[in-house]
Design a protein around this motif. Structure first.
Motif, PDB file in Angstrom:
ATOM      1  N   GLY A 100       0.790  -1.226   0.000  1.00  0.00           N
ATOM      2  CA  GLY A 100       0.000   0.000   0.000  1.00  0.00           C
ATOM      3  C   GLY A 100       0.820   1.272   0.000  1.00  0.00           C
ATOM      4  O   GLY A 100       0.372   2.311   0.492  1.00  0.00           O
ATOM      5  N   LEU A 101       2.027   1.194  -0.572  1.00  0.00           N
ATOM      6  CA  LEU A 101       2.866   2.386  -0.635  1.00  0.00           C
ATOM      7  C   LEU A 101       2.268   3.371  -1.627  1.00  0.00           C
ATOM      8  O   LEU A 101       1.755   2.985  -2.681  1.00  0.00           O
ATOM      9  N   GLY A 102       2.339   4.652  -1.291  1.00  0.00           N
ATOM     10  CA  GLY A 102       1.814   5.672  -2.181  1.00  0.00           C
ATOM     11  C   GLY A 102       2.685   5.856  -3.404  1.00  0.00           C
ATOM     12  O   GLY A 102       3.860   5.482  -3.425  1.00  0.00           O
ATOM     13  N   LYS A 103       2.104   6.438  -4.434  1.00  0.00           N
ATOM     14  CA  LYS A 103       2.859   6.737  -5.649  1.00  0.00           C
ATOM     15  C   LYS A 103       3.526   8.093  -5.496  1.00  0.00           C
ATOM     16  O   LYS A 103       3.053   8.959  -4.773  1.00  0.00           O
ATOM     17  N   PRO A 104       4.648   8.282  -6.198  1.00  0.00           N
ATOM     18  CA  PRO A 104       5.374   9.551  -6.057  1.00  0.00           C
ATOM     19  C   PRO A 104       4.646  10.714  -6.705  1.00  0.00           C
ATOM     20  O   PRO A 104       3.536  10.575  -7.224  1.00  0.00           O
ATOM     21  N   GLY A 321       8.265   4.752  -4.557  1.00  0.00           N
ATOM     22  CA  GLY A 321       7.025   4.796  -3.796  1.00  0.00           C
ATOM     23  C   GLY A 321       7.211   5.703  -2.591  1.00  0.00           C
ATOM     24  O   GLY A 321       8.344   5.939  -2.161  1.00  0.00           O
ATOM     25  N   VAL A 322       6.116   6.209  -2.047  1.00  0.00           N
ATOM     26  CA  VAL A 322       6.233   7.181  -0.960  1.00  0.00           C
ATOM     27  C   VAL A 322       5.345   6.845   0.228  1.00  0.00           C
ATOM     28  O   VAL A 322       4.297   6.209   0.094  1.00  0.00           O
ATOM     29  N   ILE A 323       5.798   7.299   1.383  1.00  0.00           N
ATOM     30  CA  ILE A 323       4.969   7.425   2.568  1.00  0.00           C
ATOM     31  C   ILE A 323       4.777   8.934   2.765  1.00  0.00           C
ATOM     32  O   ILE A 323       5.733   9.641   3.097  1.00  0.00           O
ATOM     33  N   PRO A 324       3.572   9.458   2.515  1.00  0.00           N
ATOM     34  CA  PRO A 324       3.375  10.909   2.645  1.00  0.00           C
ATOM     35  C   PRO A 324       3.582  11.369   4.084  1.00  0.00           C
ATOM     36  O   PRO A 324       3.233  10.673   5.047  1.00  0.00           O
ATOM     37  N   LEU A 364      13.141  -2.570   0.394  1.00  0.00           N
ATOM     38  CA  LEU A 364      11.781  -3.113   0.339  1.00  0.00           C
ATOM     39  C   LEU A 364      11.238  -3.402   1.736  1.00  0.00           C
ATOM     40  O   LEU A 364      10.067  -3.136   2.035  1.00  0.00           O
ATOM     41  N   GLU A 365      12.076  -3.949   2.608  1.00  0.00           N
ATOM     42  CA  GLU A 365      11.636  -4.269   3.958  1.00  0.00           C
ATOM     43  C   GLU A 365      11.450  -3.016   4.818  1.00  0.00           C
ATOM     44  O   GLU A 365      10.521  -2.935   5.621  1.00  0.00           O
ATOM     45  N   ILE A 366      12.329  -2.040   4.665  1.00  0.00           N
ATOM     46  CA  ILE A 366      12.164  -0.779   5.403  1.00  0.00           C
ATOM     47  C   ILE A 366      10.874  -0.097   4.967  1.00  0.00           C
ATOM     48  O   ILE A 366      10.110   0.420   5.797  1.00  0.00           O
ATOM     49  N   ALA A 367      10.611  -0.106   3.666  1.00  0.00           N
ATOM     50  CA  ALA A 367       9.371   0.485   3.156  1.00  0.00           C
ATOM     51  C   ALA A 367       8.157  -0.224   3.736  1.00  0.00           C
ATOM     52  O   ALA A 367       7.157   0.416   4.111  1.00  0.00           O
ATOM     53  N   ASP A 368       8.225  -1.540   3.825  1.00  0.00           N
ATOM     54  CA  ASP A 368       7.123  -2.331   4.394  1.00  0.00           C
ATOM     55  C   ASP A 368       6.859  -1.914   5.837  1.00  0.00           C
ATOM     56  O   ASP A 368       5.711  -1.702   6.251  1.00  0.00           O
ATOM     57  N   SER A 369       7.924  -1.776   6.631  1.00  0.00           N
ATOM     58  CA  SER A 369       7.745  -1.407   8.037  1.00  0.00           C
ATOM     59  C   SER A 369       7.148  -0.008   8.172  1.00  0.00           C
ATOM     60  O   SER A 369       6.280   0.227   9.027  1.00  0.00           O
ATOM     61  N   PHE A 370       7.574   0.929   7.351  1.00  0.00           N
ATOM     62  CA  PHE A 370       6.991   2.272   7.407  1.00  0.00           C
ATOM     63  C   PHE A 370       5.540   2.273   6.941  1.00  0.00           C
ATOM     64  O   PHE A 370       4.706   3.016   7.477  1.00  0.00           O
ATOM     65  N   ALA A 371       5.222   1.440   5.947  1.00  0.00           N
ATOM     66  CA  ALA A 371       3.836   1.350   5.483  1.00  0.00           C
ATOM     67  C   ALA A 371       2.936   0.810   6.590  1.00  0.00           C
ATOM     68  O   ALA A 371       1.814   1.307   6.796  1.00  0.00           O
ATOM     69  N   GLN A 372       3.416  -0.202   7.315  1.00  0.00           N
ATOM     70  CA  GLN A 372       2.617  -0.762   8.409  1.00  0.00           C
ATOM     71  C   GLN A 372       2.458   0.257   9.538  1.00  0.00           C
ATOM     72  O   GLN A 372       1.383   0.368  10.150  1.00  0.00           O
ATOM     73  N   ALA A 373       3.513   1.006   9.798  1.00  0.00           N
ATOM     74  CA  ALA A 373       3.430   2.045  10.833  1.00  0.00           C
ATOM     75  C   ALA A 373       2.409   3.100  10.449  1.00  0.00           C
ATOM     76  O   ALA A 373       1.616   3.556  11.294  1.00  0.00           O
ATOM     77  N   ALA A 374       2.402   3.503   9.183  1.00  0.00           N
ATOM     78  CA  ALA A 374       1.443   4.521   8.734  1.00  0.00           C
ATOM     79  C   ALA A 374       0.009   4.018   8.858  1.00  0.00           C
ATOM     80  O   ALA A 374      -0.890   4.761   9.288  1.00  0.00           O
ATOM     81  N   LYS A 375      -0.216   2.749   8.527  1.00  0.00           N
ATOM     82  CA  LYS A 375      -1.562   2.178   8.652  1.00  0.00           C
ATOM     83  C   LYS A 375      -2.017   2.145  10.105  1.00  0.00           C
ATOM     84  O   LYS A 375      -3.222   2.225  10.393  1.00  0.00           O
ATOM     85  N   ALA A 376      -1.050   2.039  11.014  1.00  0.00           N
ATOM     86  CA  ALA A 376      -1.379   1.995  12.438  1.00  0.00           C
ATOM     87  C   ALA A 376      -1.452   3.395  13.060  1.00  0.00           C
ATOM     88  O   ALA A 376      -1.563   3.523  14.277  1.00  0.00           O
ATOM     89  N   GLY A 377      -1.382   4.423  12.202  1.00  0.00           N
ATOM     90  CA  GLY A 377      -1.515   5.792  12.706  1.00  0.00           C
ATOM     91  C   GLY A 377      -0.207   6.478  13.050  1.00  0.00           C
ATOM     92  O   GLY A 377      -0.203   7.508  13.729  1.00  0.00           O
TER      93      GLY A 377
END
Length: 548
Positions: A100-104, A321-324, A364-377
């Motif tokens: 669920g990473l955002g697009k740039p 991909g981005v985490i806004p 890829l794994e760092i991005a995954d962890s940040f994506a999960q953190a963002a989903k958790a608020g």
């Protein structure tokens, strides 16, 4: 990692690869010691802290899953412009989609398309007075900046340095249209070692920008420029990578460029062209040195040159991909790695598990962890751009393209965290795999350096070795990976690297030799560094700002 330390930094350098040193690092001294973890220190392991909770999901097992695909034989070494590179690109895109990473910033795609020109000589022959000379031994010509050549002439015109300037001119009162000219690199120098052009011992742009002479020659109608390279052997050594096999360049270079056709020739060829007129040639040289005056002279001989090249456009892509961010979303942290490698030679596949499947998998794994953190608020305050680039092995081309065509303003880019080869253990650390070489952290921002040290002290307790950060490091790794295209533009950059090994750029760089436990710890460390940089109140300062 790119396997040469010489890199062209100017469009006018025309791949001549003169070793350039950034003015910001001249006479500077940077950290080159080792920070060993305090054996009595206690790591912060409280999983109630989101940064600890989500860092723990960067596991050896997940890294193995990624790398076993990326560095598989199916991907055929991921060379830019080949199907295996496209497979790696698609794998990264699917992963970004799945988490669920955002697009740039450019909207509806994770891809930044890049056009490359692939060029190489099909044939190259020079004959002077009936003597045949060999390309890449007696002379050299870059396919990128030349067109096909088929010429014969009975005269080569010596034209000094090929300069036309108000303070000194080789072209004044000379008609060289349709001629083959022979010139020297550099510029006219007085007997006291000062330049006729600058009046000092500093060189002018006529010396530092070879293309300036070649554009001038084309505007004068010159048919061919022969540049005397007195130390051709060393010149060939520094540039052989750009001449053996296909050469990749940014952009569409299939059409003729603004430069005259040209070749670098040895002093042996120059002497053959001069023939029995050595005294005349010496007199012309002395006239320039003693009086700053140039007189052209046509040396009669039989000169033949035929160069035929193949050039084609190929497509490549950076994947992003981005985490806004939240309240500081306009500021951007870049986490980068290159996903390309050097492909295959015949039946041998250069899988590139460490270089740089390890860095790619870690991003890829760092991005995954940040994506999960963002989903958790727990979204970061600053935007994080996860960037996997192509063309690194061809000359840092993917990151260069991004730096020239950024999706976020470079002025808003806080830092680049670059990961290139983090899966192996070198000889120095055979008995201590939990280490990492840190390069560049203090060169532009001591804040970046201090924060990296701090998160290591708090969370990861790695041995941080700054050996290759030494400004006198002969390997010059600071200039050899994608962070440099940010650092050279004044953006603080930190480069994580495990050192080289016997399998570097060899078929033996395979998944079975990766230390995934070590790789996981480094991934966690970089996660914590990225977390701190993206969430701290103040943007990190440049060294010049700290000293105000």
């Amino acid at each position: 990692m790119k396997d040469v330390s010489i890199k062209s930094v100017s469009k006018y350098s025309l791949c001549c690869c003169i070793l350039m040193t950034m003015t910001s690092v001249i006479n500077a001294q940077f950290n080159s010691g080792v920070t060993a973890p305090d054996p009595e220190a206690i790591k912060i392991t409280d999983t109630n802290l989101p940064q600890v909770n989500f860092a723990k999901d960067i596991t050896p097992e997940d890294l193995f899953d990624h790398l076993s695909v990326i560095a598989s034989d199916e991907f055929e070494g991921r060379e830019t412009g080949y199907p295996g590179n496209d497979l790696a690109r698609d794998y990264i895109v699917k992963h970004f989609e799945s988490i669920g990473l955002g697009k740039p910033a450019n909207g509806d795609t994770y891809l930044q398309p890049i056009a490359f020109t692939k060029s190489q000589w099909e044939s190259n022959t020079m004959v002077v007075n009936g003597k045949k000379f060999k390309h890449l031994r007696d002379y050299m010509a870059f396919p990128t900046t030349n067109t096909d050549v088929d010429l014969s002439t009975d005269e080569v015109v010596y034209l000094g340095y090929g300069i036309d300037d108000p303070k000194y001119s080789d072209y004044k009162n000379k008609d060289v249209k349709g001629k083959v000219i022979m010139i020297y690199n550099g510029e006219p120098i007085r007997t006291d070692s000062t330049s006729y052009l600058t009046g000092t011992k500093e060189w002018s742009e006529w010396s530092t920008e070879t293309g300036k002479k070649l554009e001038l020659a084309k505007s004068k109608g010159v048919k061919m420029v022969l540049i005397i390279e007195e130390n051709l052997k060393d010149f060939l050594f520094k540039n052989r990578k750009y001449l053996v096999g296909p050469k990749l360049d940014l952009g569409d270079l299939t059409a003729p460029g603004p430069w005259s056709n040209h070749a670098y020739i040895s002093s042996t060829i120059a002497k053959e062209i001069i023939g029995k007129k050595t005294k005349k040639f010496t007199k012309l040289r002395k006239l320039i040195t003693r009086k700053g005056k140039s007189k052209g002279y046509g040396f009669k001989n039989s000169f033949n040159l035929k160069m035929t090249k193949a050039a084609s456009l190929i497509a490549g892509h950076n994947v992003m991909g981005v985490i806004p961010g939240t309240d500081k979303a306009e500021e951007v942290i870049v986490v980068s790695a290159h996903y390309d490698h050097i492909g295959r030679k015949g039946d041998e596949i250069f899988n590139g598990a460490d270089d740089n499947g390890s860095g790619t998998s870690t991003v890829l794994e760092i991005a995954d962890s940040f994506a999960q953190a963002a989903k958790a608020g727990h979204s970061p305050r600053r935007t994080i751009l996860f960037m996997l680039v192509t063309g690194e092995e061809k000359g840092l081309l993917g990151s260069e393209y991004y730096a020239e065509n950024p999706l976020y303003p470079l002025a808003n880019t806080v830092a680049d965290i670059n990961i290139d080869m983090v899966g192996r253990v070198d000889k120095k650390y055979t008995n201590n795999p939990n280490y990492i070489y840190v390069i560049g952290s203090d060169r532009l921002s001591m804040d970046l350096h201090d924060i990296n040290e701090s998160v290591n002290s708090d969370y990861t307790h790695l041995t941080l070795d700054y050996k290759y950060n030494d400004v006198n490091d002969p390997n010059r790794y600071y200039y050899r990976s994608d962070h440099y295209n940010f650092a050279s533009r004044g953006i603080p950059a930190i480069f994580f690297f495990n050192g080289t090994h016997a399998d570097y750029h060899q078929p033996g760089d395979t998944v079975d030799k990766i230390n995934f436990d070590k790789m996981s710890e480094i991934g966690k460390h970089i996660f914590h560094l990225t977390w701190e940089l993206s969430n701290r109140e103040e943007r990190i300062k440049l060294n010049s700002e700290r000293n105000r």
